[in-house]
Motif scaffolding. Structure first.
Motif, PDB file in Angstrom:
ATOM      1  N   GLY A 139      37.626  20.704   9.341  1.00  0.00           N
ATOM      2  CA  GLY A 139      36.705  21.404  10.055  1.00  0.00           C
ATOM      3  C   GLY A 139      36.444  22.402  10.039  1.00  0.00           C
ATOM      4  N   MET A 140      37.990  22.650   8.691  1.00  0.00           N
ATOM      5  CA  MET A 140      37.663  24.442   8.460  1.00  0.00           C
ATOM      6  C   MET A 140      36.584  24.112   7.297  1.00  0.00           C
ATOM      7  N   PHE A 141      36.343  22.694   5.995  1.00  0.00           N
ATOM      8  CA  PHE A 141      36.095  23.468   4.942  1.00  0.00           C
ATOM      9  C   PHE A 141      34.433  22.773   5.529  1.00  0.00           C
ATOM     10  N   ILE A 142      34.508  21.754   6.526  1.00  0.00           N
ATOM     11  CA  ILE A 142      32.939  21.731   6.791  1.00  0.00           C
ATOM     12  C   ILE A 142      31.921  23.530   7.536  1.00  0.00           C
ATOM     13  N   ALA A 143      32.726  23.891   7.559  1.00  0.00           N
ATOM     14  CA  ALA A 143      32.583  26.003   8.883  1.00  0.00           C
ATOM     15  C   ALA A 143      32.577  26.327   7.270  1.00  0.00           C
ATOM     16  N   ILE A 178      17.902  29.130  11.971  1.00  0.00           N
ATOM     17  CA  ILE A 178      18.637  28.272  11.660  1.00  0.00           C
ATOM     18  C   ILE A 178      20.237  28.198  11.797  1.00  0.00           C
ATOM     19  N   GLU A 179      20.345  29.537  12.575  1.00  0.00           N
ATOM     20  CA  GLU A 179      22.074  29.233  12.923  1.00  0.00           C
ATOM     21  C   GLU A 179      22.467  27.934  14.198  1.00  0.00           C
ATOM     22  N   SER A 180      21.155  28.219  14.803  1.00  0.00           N
ATOM     23  CA  SER A 180      21.271  27.137  15.473  1.00  0.00           C
ATOM     24  C   SER A 180      21.722  25.729  15.038  1.00  0.00           C
ATOM     25  N   PHE A 181      20.751  25.582  13.910  1.00  0.00           N
ATOM     26  CA  PHE A 181      20.895  24.176  13.381  1.00  0.00           C
ATOM     27  C   PHE A 181      21.936  24.143  12.612  1.00  0.00           C
ATOM     28  N   PHE A 182      22.716  25.067  12.419  1.00  0.00           N
ATOM     29  CA  PHE A 182      23.797  25.175  11.566  1.00  0.00           C
ATOM     30  C   PHE A 182      25.668  24.820  12.364  1.00  0.00           C
ATOM     31  N   PHE A 183      25.581  25.759  13.963  1.00  0.00           N
ATOM     32  CA  PHE A 183      26.422  25.606  14.911  1.00  0.00           C
ATOM     33  C   PHE A 183      25.900  23.597  15.470  1.00  0.00           C
ATOM     34  N   GLY A 184      24.684  23.696  15.501  1.00  0.00           N
ATOM     35  CA  GLY A 184      25.027  21.990  16.112  1.00  0.00           C
ATOM     36  C   GLY A 184      25.343  21.355  14.918  1.00  0.00           C
ATOM     37  N   ALA A 185      25.561  21.459  13.582  1.00  0.00           N
ATOM     38  CA  ALA A 185      25.407  20.306  12.487  1.00  0.00           C
ATOM     39  C   ALA A 185      27.132  19.964  12.695  1.00  0.00           C
ATOM     40  N   SER A 186      27.823  21.115  13.157  1.00  0.00           N
ATOM     41  CA  SER A 186      28.859  21.737  12.603  1.00  0.00           C
ATOM     42  C   SER A 186      29.854  20.714  13.791  1.00  0.00           C
ATOM     43  N   MET A 187      28.990  20.687  14.959  1.00  0.00           N
ATOM     44  CA  MET A 187      29.789  19.991  16.387  1.00  0.00           C
ATOM     45  C   MET A 187      29.484  18.772  16.056  1.00  0.00           C
ATOM     46  N   MET A 188      28.264  17.934  15.727  1.00  0.00           N
ATOM     47  CA  MET A 188      28.031  16.345  14.916  1.00  0.00           C
ATOM     48  C   MET A 188      29.475  16.043  14.804  1.00  0.00           C
ATOM     49  N   ASP A 189      29.360  17.200  13.048  1.00  0.00           N
ATOM     50  CA  ASP A 189      30.670  15.970  12.112  1.00  0.00           C
ATOM     51  C   ASP A 189      31.686  15.960  13.204  1.00  0.00           C
ATOM     52  N   ARG A 191      32.460  14.116  15.801  1.00  0.00           N
ATOM     53  CA  ARG A 191      31.889  13.105  16.482  1.00  0.00           C
ATOM     54  C   ARG A 191      31.430  11.719  15.208  1.00  0.00           C
ATOM     55  N   ASN A 192      30.725  12.420  13.561  1.00  0.00           N
ATOM     56  CA  ASN A 192      30.922  11.429  12.832  1.00  0.00           C
ATOM     57  C   ASN A 192      32.881  10.924  12.385  1.00  0.00           C
ATOM     58  N   GLU A 193      33.568  12.392  12.211  1.00  0.00           N
ATOM     59  CA  GLU A 193      34.295  12.643  11.234  1.00  0.00           C
ATOM     60  C   GLU A 193      35.643  10.631  12.387  1.00  0.00           C
ATOM     61  N   TYR A 194      35.065  11.142  13.460  1.00  0.00           N
ATOM     62  CA  TYR A 194      35.431   9.699  14.463  1.00  0.00           C
ATOM     63  C   TYR A 194      35.488   8.521  14.388  1.00  0.00           C
ATOM     64  N   PHE A 195      33.663   8.373  13.638  1.00  0.00           N
ATOM     65  CA  PHE A 195      33.547   7.124  12.773  1.00  0.00           C
ATOM     66  C   PHE A 195      33.792   7.044  11.639  1.00  0.00           C
ATOM     67  N   GLY A 196      34.869   7.819  10.651  1.00  0.00           N
ATOM     68  CA  GLY A 196      35.428   7.501   9.853  1.00  0.00           C
ATOM     69  C   GLY A 196      34.823   8.301   8.483  1.00  0.00           C
ATOM     70  N   LEU A 197      33.484   9.107   9.211  1.00  0.00           N
ATOM     71  CA  LEU A 197      32.330   9.367   7.583  1.00  0.00           C
ATOM     72  C   LEU A 197      33.032  10.020   7.041  1.00  0.00           C
ATOM     73  N   SER A 198      32.980  10.069   6.022  1.00  0.00           N
ATOM     74  CA  SER A 198      33.256  11.484   4.189  1.00  0.00           C
ATOM     75  C   SER A 198      32.818  12.729   4.547  1.00  0.00           C
ATOM     76  N   VAL A 199      32.810  13.763   4.543  1.00  0.00           N
ATOM     77  CA  VAL A 199      32.166  15.008   4.795  1.00  0.00           C
ATOM     78  C   VAL A 199      30.476  14.384   3.856  1.00  0.00           C
ATOM     79  N   LYS A 200      30.723  14.498   3.113  1.00  0.00           N
ATOM     80  CA  LYS A 200      29.542  13.405   2.308  1.00  0.00           C
ATOM     81  C   LYS A 200      28.508  12.676   3.312  1.00  0.00           C
ATOM     82  N   GLU A 201      28.608  12.273   3.500  1.00  0.00           N
ATOM     83  CA  GLU A 201      28.129  10.790   4.558  1.00  0.00           C
ATOM     84  C   GLU A 201      27.906  11.563   5.942  1.00  0.00           C
TER      85      GLU A 201
END
Length: 251
Positions: A139-143, A178-189, A191-201
């Motif tokens: 979470g910190m890395f994505i942030a 722009i700020e809205s997109f990046f906040f939403g992106a962090s929330m989506m991650d 979900r992606n982490e739950y499915f085992g996606l790497s940070v890049k994926e």
């Protein structure tokens, strides 16, 4: 563009679905618990910021050389400066707190996101300590990645603002978007982490579905503007909404 608009619509409607989801699955204890955690962080960081405000005011005042004729106004000027600085810092703090959420709220959001996915997929994964630590680090890395990208966007907007100052109000709106997109992106991650996606994926999926990220972050940005309740409940609602919208959209 049509895809983007449709995804934004899905993201907006997911907030309504998230409220129903919380009620149906009796998740309010988790949401309220997260709100107390958020409240503690908000107050603690706010108190620290407030304590250092006085030092900042004194430091700024030391640079002010008022004319001798203004001596009788010295007290009034200092009071006005104090009020202005405190209001300004409070507004800055409200904005920065959204980034603080991305860091210190990571384990709580990770837990809520995992709980949400367990219910949606009728699974029961045991929350282990090393998973929690991994989620916090991720979470910190994505942030850091998302904040870095946003800082670049800020700098570009500042340059544009200097070049074309008459358009400054439009830059403020653009910054919010722009700020809205990046906040939403962090929330989506989460979900992606739950499915085992790497940070890049995860980032590839997020940028492939920018409408979901933007819509989620836009609503979160608006929620945080609501006094007290927005700060307390907005992040938890956003991460559940991101899970629901992403599950419906991401392949």
């Amino acid at each position: 563009m049509i895809k983007f608009i449709k995804e934004v619509g899905k993201s907006f409607s997911a907030y309504i679905s998230a409220l129903r989801f919380i009620n149906q699955n009796k998740m309010w204890p988790y949401i309220i618990g997260a709100a107390f955690f958020n409240l503690f962080a908000f107050i603690f960081v706010g108190i620290v910021a407030w304590l250092y405000t006085g030092n900042l005011i004194d430091w700024l005042y030391s640079f002010m050389n008022l004319p001798p004729d203004w001596k009788e106004w010295t007290g009034l000027v200092q009071i006005a400066l104090s009020i202005f600085i405190r209001i300004l810092l409070f507004l800055i703090y409200l904005n920065l707190f959204k980034y603080i959420i991305l860091f210190i709220f990571a384990p709580v959001l990770a837990f809520i996101s995992e709980k949400t996915q367990n219910i949606l997929h009728k699974e029961s994964r045991t929350l282990k300590l090393h998973h929690v630590v991994r989620d916090i680090i991720r979470g910190m890395f994505i942030a850091i990645i998302l904040i870095s990208l946003q800082v670049v966007s800020w700098l570009l907007l500042v340059l544009l603002c200097i070049s074309l100052p008459l358009l400054a109000p439009f830059y403020a709106i653009l910054l919010f978007l722009i700020e809205s997109f990046f906040f939403g992106a962090s929330m989506m991650d989460y979900r992606n982490e739950y499915f085992g996606l790497s940070v890049k994926e995860s980032l590839i999926r997020i940028f492939r579905h920018k409408g979901i990220a933007f819509g989620n972050g836009f609503c979160l940005n608006l929620l945080i503007l609501i006094p007290v309740l927005g700060v307390l409940f907005g992040p938890s609602l956003a991460v559940i909404s991101a899970a629901i919208a992403s599950n419906r959209t991401l392949e």
